[in-house]
Design an enzyme around this catalytic site. Structure first.
Site, PDB file in Angstrom:
ATOM      1  CB  SER A 118     -74.360   1.708 -22.657  1.00 25.96           C
ATOM      2  OG  SER A 118     -74.804   0.793 -21.601  1.00 25.96           O
ATOM      3  CG  HIS A 139     -71.461   3.836 -25.186  1.00 24.00           C
ATOM      4  ND1 HIS A 139     -72.462   4.194 -25.731  1.00 24.00           N
ATOM      5  CD2 HIS A 139     -71.048   2.637 -24.912  1.00 24.00           C
ATOM      6  CE1 HIS A 139     -73.298   2.764 -25.891  1.00 24.00           C
ATOM      7  NE2 HIS A 139     -72.261   1.726 -25.507  1.00 24.00           N
ATOM      8  CD  GLU A 151     -73.658   7.757 -26.954  1.00 24.41           C
ATOM      9  OE1 GLU A 151     -74.724   8.256 -27.045  1.00 24.41           O
ATOM     10  OE2 GLU A 151     -73.719   6.613 -26.108  1.00 24.41           O
ATOM     11  CG  ASN A 189     -76.711   1.656 -24.892  1.00 23.45           C
ATOM     12  OD1 ASN A 189     -76.251   1.448 -25.985  1.00 23.45           O
ATOM     13  ND2 ASN A 189     -76.487   0.634 -23.859  1.00 23.45           N
TER      14      ASN A 189
END
Length: 281
Positions: A118, A139, A151, A189
């Protein structure tokens, strides 16, 4: 590619292995601890049963068959015939940095390495190998089998061929992806860690108890879960490690971890996986 290596049998590794096996892939699941592997298989079996309940029977599979597709091992050598590897170890550079040079020697030159991270730079990880063009970030969101989108992160040298290869694996897992470029924290994140950390500050400053902080996000903004519930789900230790990476990467005080977060992690109150975080489980 029907054989995929998964490194790390923690919360995320369990979810990734389960999702792959449910989708018909054969999985080599590697961890350094035999007890963790035994626990992981038990979790995967139970989670596969629960997954059918959550999807209301739309996805039908035999939990025993799912488990039969997963082979656990303590040594990365078993990944030598895998063309796609997903690494899920803890979000610490000191841990991740030793894995990739070893993988580089073990795996075929054509193998793609996907970093389930992340925050940590994909380009930096690619620099540990002789194949930076075959490294990308994926991710995954928790719980992995129930999330439809990931992601994906393109490092400085990640090739389009590598992205296409990962897209095929993800499609086989029933997932779409959103491709972003490589900066620490990426999109999700870089924003989410700030939100969770600031929510923890409001608890420490006695602005509101955890339940009311989360209610504001759910009832006022329509979120399905509040930031503290989300932190407990991710793992408060993972939140702390991510904030530390972001602080070190940007040298920006906005990423300074709340003292209450550090205290809770030191006390072993890491959220759902430990049985206690901001809530009891």
């Amino acid at each position: 590619m029907k054989k995929v290596g998964v490194i790390g049998a923690g919360v995320m590794g369990v979810g990734v292995a389960q999702n792959l096996a449910q989708s018909g892939f054969n999985v080599r699941l590697v961890d350094v601890n035999e007890d963790i592997l035994i626990h992981a298989k038990r979790e995967i079996y139970n989670n596969a049963r629960m997954h059918q309940f959550y999807t209301r029977g739309k996805e039908s599979f035999d939990p025993d068959e799912v488990l039969s597709r997963i082979e656990g091992d303590l040594h990365m050598d078993v990944l030598s015939d895998c063309d796609f590897i997903i690494e899920n170890v803890t979000e610490k550079w000191e841990v991740k940095k030793d894995i990739y040079p070893a993988l580089d020697k073990i795996c075929p030159e054509s193998a793609v390495f996907a970093v389930n991270t992340s925050c940590i730079s994909i380009t930096k990880i690619g620099g540990l190998t002789r194949r930076p063009d075959r490294i990308l970030g994926i991710h995954f969101m928790n719980p992995v089998p129930l999330k439809s989108t990931v992601e994906a992160i393109r490092g400085a040298y990640t090739s389009q061929e590598t992205i296409d290869c990962a897209a095929g694996i993800l499609a086989g897992m029933g997932k779409k992806y959103i491709l972003v470029n490589d900066m620490p924290g990426f999109v999700s994140n870089r924003v989410l860690m700030l939100t969770i950390n600031e929510a923890i500050w409001t608890v420490q400053d006695q602005v509101a108890p955890p339940e009311d902080v989360d209610r504001i996000f759910k009832e006022c903004f329509g979120h399905t879960s509040g930031p503290l519930e989300t932190g407990d789900l991710i793992g408060l230790d993972t939140i702390l490690y991510s904030l530390e990476v972001l602080y070190e990467s940007y040298q920006d005080p906005k990423f300074r971890a709340c003292p209450l977060l550090r205290q809770m992690v030191s006390a072993g109150k890491c959220g759902r996986k430990s049985g206690q975080g901001f809530y009891q489980y």
